[in-house]
Design an enzyme around this catalytic site. Structure first.
Site, PDB file in Angstrom:
ATOM      1  N   HIS A   1       0.793  -1.225   0.000  1.00  0.00           N
ATOM      2  CA  HIS A   1       0.000   0.000   0.000  1.00  0.00           C
ATOM      3  C   HIS A   1       0.836   1.292   0.000  1.00  0.00           C
ATOM      4  CE1 HIS A   1      -3.403  -2.629   0.952  1.00  0.00           C
ATOM      5  NE2 HIS A   1      -2.742  -3.090   1.988  1.00  0.00           N
TER       6      HIS A   1
HETATM    7  O1  RIB Z   1      -5.225  -0.245   4.604  1.00  0.00           O
HETATM    8  C1  RIB Z   1      -3.825  -0.167   4.426  1.00  0.00           C
HETATM    9  C2  RIB Z   1      -3.246   0.903   5.281  1.00  0.00           C
HETATM   10  O2  RIB Z   1      -3.483   0.617   6.653  1.00  0.00           O
HETATM   11  C3  RIB Z   1      -1.712   1.018   5.148  1.00  0.00           C
HETATM   12  O3  RIB Z   1      -1.332   2.345   5.366  1.00  0.00           O
HETATM   13  C4  RIB Z   1      -1.220   0.146   6.259  1.00  0.00           C
HETATM   14  O4  RIB Z   1       0.067   0.549   6.736  1.00  0.00           O
HETATM   15  C5  RIB Z   1      -2.251   0.408   7.318  1.00  0.00           C
HETATM   16  O5  RIB Z   1      -1.887   1.611   7.996  1.00  0.00           O
END
Ligand code: RIB
Ligand code: CA
Length: 312
Positions: free
Chosen positions: A241
């Site tokens: 992500h």
């Molecule tokens: O949903 C993914 C996000 O949530 C990313 O930023 C991961 O690090 C968590 O914080």
């Protein structure tokens, strides 16, 4: 001309790779790292941020602790994904560098006040609590923010913490609403795009081949982080992500999206934290965010791997 950024983060294995990418990229000047409670409580996210700075060979980086809880909701964490330390995988040494005394929100406010207007980009990798506090306390500073580039939300892909909500937005939906209504130019990297950036075995092997401390740590981070999503989605690798926020700043041409309205449900239990995206512009709601759905995933990993290979 380097781009001045502040990274607001809740490390988090994927946050760690995003921070490594930022440090390894000469296009960016990291003015500071502000930390928020999210994946794990604040005491751990700030410790993890300092561990990551030392892993990158950047112990002089200023790390500031911020909000230890959302604006109004109780804190929800994700140890089941990130492990009890929030940075399970590699065995990183206790950091020698210290945490800054100044509160993260004060640092962001001071930086926006003293640096040239429109020169600061806020990169949000976790719940938006710190940034919302800045906008609540000093709304006159909103026009001085160049852009807020954030990982969060999801619409066509659904949610990852509830059927309709992505974790960062779900943890603090009120903060997300404040950010989305601020009038600041916003770029959103949601699950719709991060789910197309999978840490496949082939890609992880390219980190292992580096033979560096950062490469080896990245392998350990990825192999721990991906296990939860591989199990959940039955995929080869898990979605990566947060590094997409930094990659977007370096190579925006790798991404495809459109300016449209994005709103957040902060009221209904069933759909709390849902990002409602008017992608087909069926309403006359303000086009307040550039919402990204497309990525050249191979080029993204080429960039991430080439840059992290530059670290010690
Ligand atoms: O949903 C993914 C996000 O949530 C990313 O930023 C991961 O690090 C968590 O914080
Ligand atoms: Ca994060």
């Amino acid at each position: 001309m380097t781009r001045k950024i502040i990274i607001d983060t809740d490390p988090g294995q994927d946050d760690a790779l995003a921070i490594l990418l930022a440090f390894a990229s000469p296009e960016l000047e990291v003015l500071g790292i502000t930390v928020v409670a999210g994946n794990v409580p604040l005491a751990l996210t700030e410790l993890n941020a300092r561990k990551i700075c030392e892993l990158a060979g950047r112990p002089q980086t200023k790390v500031f602790a911020g909000a230890d809880r959302p604006l109004m909701r109780p804190l929800v964490t994700a140890e089941h994904v990130h492990g009890k330390t929030g940075l399970d995988g590699p065995d990183l040494p206790e950091p020698a560098m210290r945490l800054q005394d100044q509160h993260a929100v004060d640092f962001i406010i001071d930086t926006l006040r003293t640096k040239e207007a429109g020169s600061i980009t806020l990169c949000a990798l976790g719940p938006l609590t710190n940034i919302a506090h800045v906008l609540i306390r000093a709304p006159e500073l909103a026009p001085r923010i160049r852009e807020i580039v954030l990982m969060g939300g999801g619409f066509f892909e659904g949610g990852n913490v509830t059927p309709t909500a992505e974790f960062n937005i779900y943890v603090d939906p009120h903060a997300a609403q404040i950010v989305l209504q601020s009038g600041v130019p916003i770029i959103i990297l949601p699950l719709d795009v991060t789910h197309k950036a999978l840490t496949t075995a082939e890609r992880v092997e390219r980190f292992r081949a580096m033979g560096t401390r950062a490469g080896d740590a990245s392998v350990a981070l990825l192999e721990f982080f991906e296990r939860f999503d591989e199990e959940k989605y039955g995929s080869d690798g898990g979605p990566l992500h947060d590094p997409n926020v930094i990659a977007y700043l370096i190579k925006p041409e790798l991404y495809r999206g459109r300016l449209c309205n994005v709103a957040v449900d902060a009221a209904n239990e069933l759909t709390l934290g849902m990002t409602v995206v008017d992608w087909w512009r069926v309403t006359d709601r303000p086009k307040n965010a550039f919402y990204i759905r497309g990525i050249d995933a191979d080029a993204f990993f080429d960039l991430l791997i080439e840059r992290i290979a530059r670290l010690p």
